[in-house]
Every structure is written in structure tokens, then in C-alpha cells.
Design a protein around this motif. Structure first.
Motif, PDB file in Angstrom:
ATOM      1  N   LEU A   8       0.801  -1.221   0.000  1.00  0.00           N
ATOM      2  CA  LEU A   8       0.000   0.000   0.000  1.00  0.00           C
ATOM      3  C   LEU A   8       0.837   1.275   0.000  1.00  0.00           C
ATOM      4  O   LEU A   8       0.327   2.341  -0.344  1.00  0.00           O
ATOM      5  N   THR A   9       2.092   1.203   0.408  1.00  0.00           N
ATOM      6  CA  THR A   9       2.869   2.431   0.610  1.00  0.00           C
ATOM      7  C   THR A   9       4.201   2.447  -0.109  1.00  0.00           C
ATOM      8  O   THR A   9       4.989   3.364   0.113  1.00  0.00           O
ATOM      9  N   ARG A  10       4.509   1.452  -0.916  1.00  0.00           N
ATOM     10  CA  ARG A  10       5.853   1.400  -1.488  1.00  0.00           C
ATOM     11  C   ARG A  10       6.126   2.627  -2.351  1.00  0.00           C
ATOM     12  O   ARG A  10       5.245   3.157  -3.032  1.00  0.00           O
ATOM     13  N   SER A  11       7.386   3.071  -2.311  1.00  0.00           N
ATOM     14  CA  SER A  11       7.818   4.231  -3.071  1.00  0.00           C
ATOM     15  C   SER A  11       8.391   3.787  -4.402  1.00  0.00           C
ATOM     16  O   SER A  11       8.545   2.598  -4.684  1.00  0.00           O
ATOM     17  N   ASP A  49      -2.648   7.719   6.263  1.00  0.00           N
ATOM     18  CA  ASP A  49      -1.812   6.877   7.123  1.00  0.00           C
ATOM     19  C   ASP A  49      -2.660   6.005   8.047  1.00  0.00           C
ATOM     20  O   ASP A  49      -2.352   4.841   8.277  1.00  0.00           O
ATOM     21  N   THR A  50      -3.720   6.573   8.606  1.00  0.00           N
ATOM     22  CA  THR A  50      -4.561   5.790   9.520  1.00  0.00           C
ATOM     23  C   THR A  50      -5.264   4.657   8.789  1.00  0.00           C
ATOM     24  O   THR A  50      -5.415   3.559   9.337  1.00  0.00           O
ATOM     25  N   ALA A  51      -5.680   4.896   7.547  1.00  0.00           N
ATOM     26  CA  ALA A  51      -6.334   3.847   6.771  1.00  0.00           C
ATOM     27  C   ALA A  51      -5.352   2.733   6.440  1.00  0.00           C
ATOM     28  O   ALA A  51      -5.701   1.547   6.484  1.00  0.00           O
ATOM     29  N   CYS A  68      -3.476  -2.783   7.491  1.00  0.00           N
ATOM     30  CA  CYS A  68      -2.380  -3.703   7.832  1.00  0.00           C
ATOM     31  C   CYS A  68      -2.709  -4.524   9.077  1.00  0.00           C
ATOM     32  O   CYS A  68      -2.420  -5.723   9.137  1.00  0.00           O
ATOM     33  N   VAL A  69      -3.311  -3.873  10.067  1.00  0.00           N
ATOM     34  CA  VAL A  69      -3.698  -4.593  11.285  1.00  0.00           C
ATOM     35  C   VAL A  69      -4.753  -5.647  10.966  1.00  0.00           C
ATOM     36  O   VAL A  69      -4.676  -6.795  11.442  1.00  0.00           O
ATOM     37  N   ILE A  70      -5.745  -5.276  10.155  1.00  0.00           N
ATOM     38  CA  ILE A  70      -6.786  -6.232   9.771  1.00  0.00           C
ATOM     39  C   ILE A  70      -6.164  -7.433   9.058  1.00  0.00           C
ATOM     40  O   ILE A  70      -6.522  -8.592   9.300  1.00  0.00           O
ATOM     41  N   ALA A  71      -5.197  -7.163   8.163  1.00  0.00           N
ATOM     42  CA  ALA A  71      -4.538  -8.263   7.455  1.00  0.00           C
ATOM     43  C   ALA A  71      -3.816  -9.188   8.421  1.00  0.00           C
ATOM     44  O   ALA A  71      -3.888 -10.418   8.302  1.00  0.00           O
ATOM     45  N   GLY A  72      -3.111  -8.606   9.395  1.00  0.00           N
ATOM     46  CA  GLY A  72      -2.401  -9.436  10.371  1.00  0.00           C
ATOM     47  C   GLY A  72      -3.340 -10.283  11.200  1.00  0.00           C
ATOM     48  O   GLY A  72      -3.074 -11.458  11.473  1.00  0.00           O
ATOM     49  N   VAL A  73      -4.478  -9.684  11.601  1.00  0.00           N
ATOM     50  CA  VAL A  73      -5.455 -10.427  12.411  1.00  0.00           C
ATOM     51  C   VAL A  73      -6.081 -11.557  11.603  1.00  0.00           C
ATOM     52  O   VAL A  73      -6.198 -12.698  12.079  1.00  0.00           O
TER      53      VAL A  73
END
Length: 338
Positions: A80-83, A102-104, A109-114
Motif C-alpha cells: 500500500l505504501t511502497r515508493s 496513514d490511519t487507513a 495492515c492490522v486487519i490483514a495481520g489479524v
């Protein structure tokens, strides 16, 4: 019991165990010729630190679970954030075209980890199958795709040696954690590498440097894994191998019926119904993962071309993997010798 045997071999002076002294009623057996050792080394560290065998296995599982959760978080954050350059820190302007705050990004990322941690088969690996190496393999999986994606996207840009080194180490660790990673994870990684190379070729010509880096990553990992692979390939033929592909272990007895992917059934038995869906264990995908997979084709229609290609690969790879688990794929399995 693998850990008990592994510890006995370590204490007997075999720093790279291949022989389990107490198997086959005390005659011994070359168990660790075919049992990839890295997960057992992890558990053995806890044994040597004073934990009992049961606690050591639980601690090793915990390391794998935490590694997988962190890896899923890191992989989605990378996507989602790669430069434009792989080693530069992502800024608000570098959101890979997703336009997320950033919050989204953090929430996704947290949802993916869970979801990665709690998808049903991951839980079943530990609490039903008690499969230490299988569960630890899932700890490597997101990191494997992360390091190879960074290697392929970065190409020969500065920092390529570090990216190549990480790719070699993570792939070698994956192959040394579970023997069947050669048959399950490695082909999946190859499809991902080919997908990235095709995108690079379409964007700017034949990516020969990237191809060389990808090949070097695979070759380097195989060299590091050769301490396990060479004995397996040269001496494994002297074992009675038919036992691993017949009777209980015949793949025809373990196809997953399509309905089982969506069944809420949860059991603590075996995959032991060769002709139907009455297995003693669950093969459910999980309601949220099934729902997200179902809506993905509609989300794809709203994405830019590059995002659509990446998301399409992930979705198609998932569908293909599920297909290979079903009886519909039996002719393919039968066409390839075990």
C-alpha cells in the motif's frame, strides 16, 4: 515426539541430526533425513533454556504465530505504501496509487495481520493437527513474498545486495522449515516471480537484470538448503517411500469438497473420508475471508490498471490453490508421479 527424538540426538552429539535413535521400537530410523529441521531447532532452543517439551513446542508455535502476523502486516504495508525506489521511506505522496491516509493504511495492515493469524486452518494446524512445522511455515510465507517483491521491484538499484541476501535467507528458511515447501510454496513463489517479470517487461522491456537477481535468489537459497536436500535426494531413495503415498497418505483420500470451504463445521478428527465431506476436521475458509474473496472481483473494476493486475494475480492464485485441493484437480495430480 519429533522434538523428543531431536533433543535426544542433539544431546548425543549430533549437531545436525538425521537419525532418531528411539523410533521403530528402539531400532531407530532416519526420521530427520525427511523431516525438515529448522522448526525443531527453534523448539530445541527453548528446551535447552529449561522449558519442558510441551512448553517448548508451545513457545515455538507462538514465535511462528507472531512472525506470521507481523509479516502479514509488513507485506500489506509494503503493497500500500511502497515508493518508486525500494529503499526510500514511503511518504504521503507514495501510496502506490491507492490514495489512502496513514490511519487507513495502518488499519488495513492490522486487519490483514489479524485475519492471517486467525484464519481457521491456521488455528487447526495448532489445535487440531498439532503440526509444528506446518504452522511455522505460515510464519515464513508473508515474509517470503515481501523480500522477493522488494527484490523484483528494486532490480539493480542501490541496495540490491542487501535485498538479495534477505531473499536468499528467507527462502532457505522456508525450505528448511517444511519438506513439502518444495512442492507447495516454491511453485507458488515461481508464479509470483513470473508475474512480476511480465509486468516489468510490459513496462520497460526485457528485465534481464531482474531475472538474474531472481535466479540468484533461488539458487542461493538452494545452496544454503543443500545440507538438507542433498541427503534427502541421494539417500531418501533407500527408504521405503511407498508408505508416504499410499493407504492413509494417498492423496485421493484427502481432496476437499467445495462445500467444505464454506462449512462452519469444526472438529478434532482427521481428514479421513476418502469419498465425501465427512472428515473429522474443518477445511473452512472463514466467513470474513470468503466474503472478501467474493467481493474482490467487484473491487477490481474500480482500480487502476497496475493495481488491477496485482490484485487479480492474488485473487487468481488463491482460487487456483483452492481448485487444486478439490476432486476436480484429480487428473492433474494423477498426471504427475508422487
Amino acid at each position: 515426539f519429533y522434538l523428543v527424538q531431536f533433543d535426544a540426538s542433539i544431546r548425543d552429539g549430533a549437531l545436525w541430526p538425521r537419525w532418531a535413535m528411539h523410533h521403530i521400537q528402539g531400532y531407530g530410523y532416519p526420521t530427520f533425513l525427511i523431516q525438515a529441521p529448522l522448526g525443531l531447532y527453534l523448539a530445541e532452543i527453548f528446551v535447552l533454556l529449561g522449558a519442558g517439551f510441551t512448553l517448548a513446542a508451545k513457545l515455538a508455535w507462538s514465535v511462528g504465530v507472531l512472525a506470521g502476523a507481523w509479516g502479514a502486516y509488513a507485506l500489506v504495508r509494503h503493497w500500500l505504501t511502497r515508493s518508486a525506489t525500494p529503499d526510500s521511506p514511503p511518504g504521503p505522496e507514495a501510496r502506490a496509487g491507492y490514495g489512502l491516509r496513514d490511519t487507513a493504511v495502518a488499519f488495513a495492515c492490522v486487519i490483514a495481520g489479524v485475519l492471517y493469524t486467525y484464519f481457521p486452518y491456521h488455528i487447526g494446524d495448532m489445535y487440531v493437527r498439532g503440526a509444528l512445522n506446518d504452522a511455522l511455515l505460515l510464519g515464513w510465507l508473508p515474509w517470503l513474498f515481501l523480500v522477493f517483491d522488494r527484490l523484483l521491484l528494486g532490480g539493480a538499484a542501490p541496495g540490491w545486495t542487501r535485498r538479495l541476501g534477505f531473499a536468499i535467507l528467507v527462502l532457505a528458511g522456508t525450505l528448511l522449515t517444511h519438506t513439502f515447501a518444495l512442492l507447495s510454496i516454491a511453485p507458488l513463489l515461481v508464479t509470483f516471480v513470473l508475474f512480476r517479470l511480465v509486468l516489468a517487461w510490459r513496462a520497460g522491456g526485457f528485465p534481464w537484470r531482474t531475472i538474474l537477481l531472481a535466479a540468484a535468489g533461488g539458487a542461493g537459497a538452494l545452496l544454503l538448503t543443500s545440507i538438507f536436500l542433498i541427503p534427502l535426494l541421494t539417500e531418501g531413495r533407500y527408504l521405503q517411500q511407498q508408505v508416504y503415498v499410499s493407504n492413509t497418505y494417498d492423496f485421493r483420500n484427502h481432496f476437499v469438497q467445495v462445500g467444505q470451504f464454506f462449512s462452519p463445521f469444526w472438529g478434532f478428527g482427521y481428514s479421513d473420508d476418502p469419498i465425501g465431506a465427512n472428515d473429522g476436521m474443518s477445511f473452512q475458509l472463514g466467513a470474513l475471508l470468503a466474503l472478501f474473496a467474493a467481493v474482490t472481483p467487484f473491487v477490481l473494476l474500480r482500480r487502476q490498471a497496475k493495481q488491477r493486475a496485482e490484485m487479480s494475480y492474488l485473487w487468481l492464485a488463491g482460487v487456483a490453490l483452492l481448485f487444486f485441493m478439490t476432486p476436480l484437480a484429480q487428473p492433474i495430480w494423477e498426471a504427475a508421479p508422487p
